[in-house]
Design a protein around this motif. Structure first.
Motif, PDB file in Angstrom:
ATOM      1  N   LYS A 242       3.756   2.413   1.792  1.00 17.68           N
ATOM      2  CA  LYS A 242       3.399   2.600   3.934  1.00 17.68           C
ATOM      3  C   LYS A 242       3.315   1.181   3.848  1.00 17.68           C
ATOM      4  O   LYS A 242       3.523   0.731   5.339  1.00 17.68           O
ATOM      5  N   VAL A 243       2.355   0.573   3.087  1.00 18.32           N
ATOM      6  CA  VAL A 243       2.880  -1.443   3.779  1.00 18.32           C
ATOM      7  C   VAL A 243       3.755  -2.468   2.986  1.00 18.32           C
ATOM      8  O   VAL A 243       3.401  -1.685   1.191  1.00 18.32           O
ATOM      9  N   ASN A 244       4.513  -2.826   3.683  1.00 19.70           N
ATOM     10  CA  ASN A 244       5.211  -3.864   2.022  1.00 19.70           C
ATOM     11  C   ASN A 244       5.117  -4.691   3.123  1.00 19.70           C
ATOM     12  O   ASN A 244       6.187  -5.278   3.937  1.00 19.70           O
ATOM     13  N   ALA A 245       3.821  -6.113   3.070  1.00 12.24           N
ATOM     14  CA  ALA A 245       4.167  -7.023   4.515  1.00 12.24           C
ATOM     15  C   ALA A 245       3.655  -8.289   3.846  1.00 12.24           C
ATOM     16  O   ALA A 245       2.803  -8.184   2.733  1.00 12.24           O
ATOM     17  N   ALA A 246       4.232  -9.624   4.494  1.00 15.36           N
ATOM     18  CA  ALA A 246       3.421 -10.600   3.969  1.00 15.36           C
ATOM     19  C   ALA A 246       2.738 -11.022   4.139  1.00 15.36           C
ATOM     20  O   ALA A 246       1.831 -10.343   4.862  1.00 15.36           O
ATOM     21  N   ALA A 247       1.668 -11.523   3.264  1.00 13.37           N
ATOM     22  CA  ALA A 247       0.200 -11.589   3.193  1.00 13.37           C
ATOM     23  C   ALA A 247       0.244 -13.559   3.095  1.00 13.37           C
ATOM     24  O   ALA A 247       0.885 -14.094   3.100  1.00 13.37           O
ATOM     25  N   VAL A 248      -0.754 -13.728   3.780  1.00 14.50           N
ATOM     26  CA  VAL A 248      -1.507 -15.721   3.507  1.00 14.50           C
ATOM     27  C   VAL A 248      -2.228 -15.987   2.617  1.00 14.50           C
ATOM     28  O   VAL A 248      -2.662 -15.081   2.043  1.00 14.50           O
ATOM     29  N   ILE A 249      -1.761 -16.861   1.871  1.00 13.78           N
ATOM     30  CA  ILE A 249      -2.359 -17.394   1.312  1.00 13.78           C
ATOM     31  C   ILE A 249      -3.167 -18.807   1.620  1.00 13.78           C
ATOM     32  O   ILE A 249      -2.871 -19.506   2.313  1.00 13.78           O
ATOM     33  N   ASP A 250      -4.475 -18.132   1.271  1.00 14.69           N
ATOM     34  CA  ASP A 250      -5.420 -19.073   2.124  1.00 14.69           C
ATOM     35  C   ASP A 250      -6.196 -20.023   1.470  1.00 14.69           C
ATOM     36  O   ASP A 250      -6.611 -21.277   2.205  1.00 14.69           O
ATOM     37  N   ASP A 251      -5.806 -20.274  -0.402  1.00  8.83           N
ATOM     38  CA  ASP A 251      -6.150 -21.718  -0.793  1.00  8.83           C
ATOM     39  C   ASP A 251      -5.259 -21.200  -1.944  1.00  8.83           C
ATOM     40  O   ASP A 251      -6.271 -20.996  -2.694  1.00  8.83           O
ATOM     41  N   ALA A 252      -4.344 -21.832  -2.338  1.00  2.00           N
ATOM     42  CA  ALA A 252      -3.295 -21.470  -2.716  1.00  2.00           C
ATOM     43  C   ALA A 252      -3.316 -22.638  -4.232  1.00  2.00           C
ATOM     44  O   ALA A 252      -3.608 -21.334  -5.317  1.00  2.00           O
ATOM     45  N   VAL A 253      -4.336 -23.049  -4.143  1.00  2.00           N
ATOM     46  CA  VAL A 253      -5.311 -23.603  -6.125  1.00  2.00           C
ATOM     47  C   VAL A 253      -6.369 -22.921  -6.536  1.00  2.00           C
ATOM     48  O   VAL A 253      -6.090 -22.370  -7.948  1.00  2.00           O
ATOM     49  N   SER A 254      -7.312 -22.236  -5.533  1.00  2.00           N
ATOM     50  CA  SER A 254      -8.195 -21.480  -5.669  1.00  2.00           C
ATOM     51  C   SER A 254      -7.620 -19.606  -6.108  1.00  2.00           C
ATOM     52  O   SER A 254      -8.278 -19.179  -6.770  1.00  2.00           O
ATOM     53  N   GLY A 255      -6.133 -19.300  -5.471  1.00  2.16           N
ATOM     54  CA  GLY A 255      -5.655 -18.094  -5.790  1.00  2.16           C
ATOM     55  C   GLY A 255      -5.885 -17.211  -4.719  1.00  2.16           C
ATOM     56  O   GLY A 255      -5.597 -15.703  -4.781  1.00  2.16           O
ATOM     57  N   GLN A 256      -6.465 -17.471  -3.789  1.00  4.42           N
ATOM     58  CA  GLN A 256      -7.064 -16.974  -2.078  1.00  4.42           C
ATOM     59  C   GLN A 256      -6.178 -16.510  -1.606  1.00  4.42           C
ATOM     60  O   GLN A 256      -5.484 -17.011  -0.843  1.00  4.42           O
TER      61      GLN A 256
ATOM     62  N   MET B  25       0.653  -0.751  -0.035  1.00  3.78           N
ATOM     63  CA  MET B  25       0.229  -0.065   0.085  1.00  3.78           C
ATOM     64  C   MET B  25       0.597   1.093   0.007  1.00  3.78           C
ATOM     65  O   MET B  25       2.157   1.168   0.763  1.00  3.78           O
ATOM     66  N   ARG B  26       0.776   2.387  -0.537  1.00  2.80           N
ATOM     67  CA  ARG B  26       1.224   3.014  -0.918  1.00  2.80           C
ATOM     68  C   ARG B  26       0.177   4.441  -1.593  1.00  2.80           C
ATOM     69  O   ARG B  26      -0.170   4.604  -2.113  1.00  2.80           O
ATOM     70  N   LEU B  27       0.982   5.572  -0.868  1.00  3.58           N
ATOM     71  CA  LEU B  27       0.693   7.157  -1.645  1.00  3.58           C
ATOM     72  C   LEU B  27       0.862   7.299  -3.577  1.00  3.58           C
ATOM     73  O   LEU B  27       1.288   6.579  -3.511  1.00  3.58           O
ATOM     74  N   PRO B  28      -0.557   7.266  -4.026  1.00  5.79           N
ATOM     75  CA  PRO B  28      -0.522   7.157  -5.478  1.00  5.79           C
ATOM     76  C   PRO B  28       0.421   7.758  -6.010  1.00  5.79           C
ATOM     77  O   PRO B  28       1.305   6.679  -7.484  1.00  5.79           O
TER      78      PRO B  28
ATOM     79  N   GLN C  26      -2.149   6.489   8.661  1.00  2.00           N
ATOM     80  CA  GLN C  26      -2.278   8.275   8.947  1.00  2.00           C
ATOM     81  C   GLN C  26      -3.442   8.318   7.279  1.00  2.00           C
ATOM     82  O   GLN C  26      -3.721   7.690   6.222  1.00  2.00           O
ATOM     83  N   PRO C  27      -4.104   9.343   7.913  1.00  2.00           N
ATOM     84  CA  PRO C  27      -4.959   9.074   6.801  1.00  2.00           C
ATOM     85  C   PRO C  27      -4.823   9.617   5.033  1.00  2.00           C
ATOM     86  O   PRO C  27      -3.619  10.609   5.455  1.00  2.00           O
ATOM     87  N   GLY C  28      -5.470   9.422   4.240  1.00  4.34           N
ATOM     88  CA  GLY C  28      -4.936  10.068   3.090  1.00  4.34           C
ATOM     89  C   GLY C  28      -5.584   8.744   1.539  1.00  4.34           C
ATOM     90  O   GLY C  28      -6.318   7.781   2.425  1.00  4.34           O
ATOM     91  N   GLU C  29      -5.201   9.014   0.104  1.00  2.00           N
ATOM     92  CA  GLU C  29      -6.225   8.360  -0.592  1.00  2.00           C
ATOM     93  C   GLU C  29      -4.731   7.632  -1.206  1.00  2.00           C
ATOM     94  O   GLU C  29      -3.664   8.151  -1.501  1.00  2.00           O
ATOM     95  N   TYR C  30      -4.871   6.169  -0.361  1.00  5.55           N
ATOM     96  CA  TYR C  30      -3.776   5.236  -1.347  1.00  5.55           C
ATOM     97  C   TYR C  30      -3.814   3.881  -2.233  1.00  5.55           C
ATOM     98  O   TYR C  30      -5.082   4.421  -2.736  1.00  5.55           O
ATOM     99  N   GLN C  31      -2.958   3.334  -2.810  1.00  5.73           N
ATOM    100  CA  GLN C  31      -3.209   2.629  -3.427  1.00  5.73           C
ATOM    101  C   GLN C  31      -2.797   1.344  -3.352  1.00  5.73           C
ATOM    102  O   GLN C  31      -1.739   0.407  -2.089  1.00  5.73           O
ATOM    103  N   ALA C  32      -3.656  -0.272  -3.157  1.00  4.93           N
ATOM    104  CA  ALA C  32      -2.874  -1.047  -2.627  1.00  4.93           C
ATOM    105  C   ALA C  32      -2.976  -2.367  -3.691  1.00  4.93           C
ATOM    106  O   ALA C  32      -4.285  -2.748  -4.997  1.00  4.93           O
TER     107      ALA C  32
END
Length: 105
Positions: free
Chosen positions: A48-62, A39-42, A74-80
């Protein structure tokens, strides 16, 4: 689609299905891959965030990301987006980034 949060929020988690670039109905098999949530400002080049995510269902891409205590401080308009690193080193970043607004409490 856009996401809205308030400063200090820690939920709900961000969830997504990673799909083929040319077919939103074709989930990508994430077996053996790793995923990061970003997640960052446009116009920014620092995340602002660059962290490991969880693969909930690998075969289904979730995938999902649980907010850290200061991620939405921090308030603001971001892109994720999610960044996938496949076995062998190829990288895919979801596109287009999703607009995400953090509102002042």
């Amino acid at each position: 689609m856009s996401l809205n949060f308030t400063t200090g929020d820690t939920g709900p988690d961000i969830t997504a299905v990673i799909h083929a670039e040319d077919d939103v109905n074709a989930p990508v098999d994430l077996t053996g891959a790793s995923v990061r949530f970003q997640m960052r400002l446009p116009q920014g080049n620092k995340y602002k965030v660059n962290a490991a995510a969880v693969i909930d269902d690998a075969v289904s891409g979730q995938v999902s990301y649980a907010w850290g205590a200061n991620d939405l401080s921090q308030p603001g308009e971001y892109q994720a987006q999610f960044e996938v690193t496949y076995p062998g080193g190829k990288v895919q970043t979801t596109y287009p980034p999703v607009p995400l607004t953090v509102h002042r409490q």
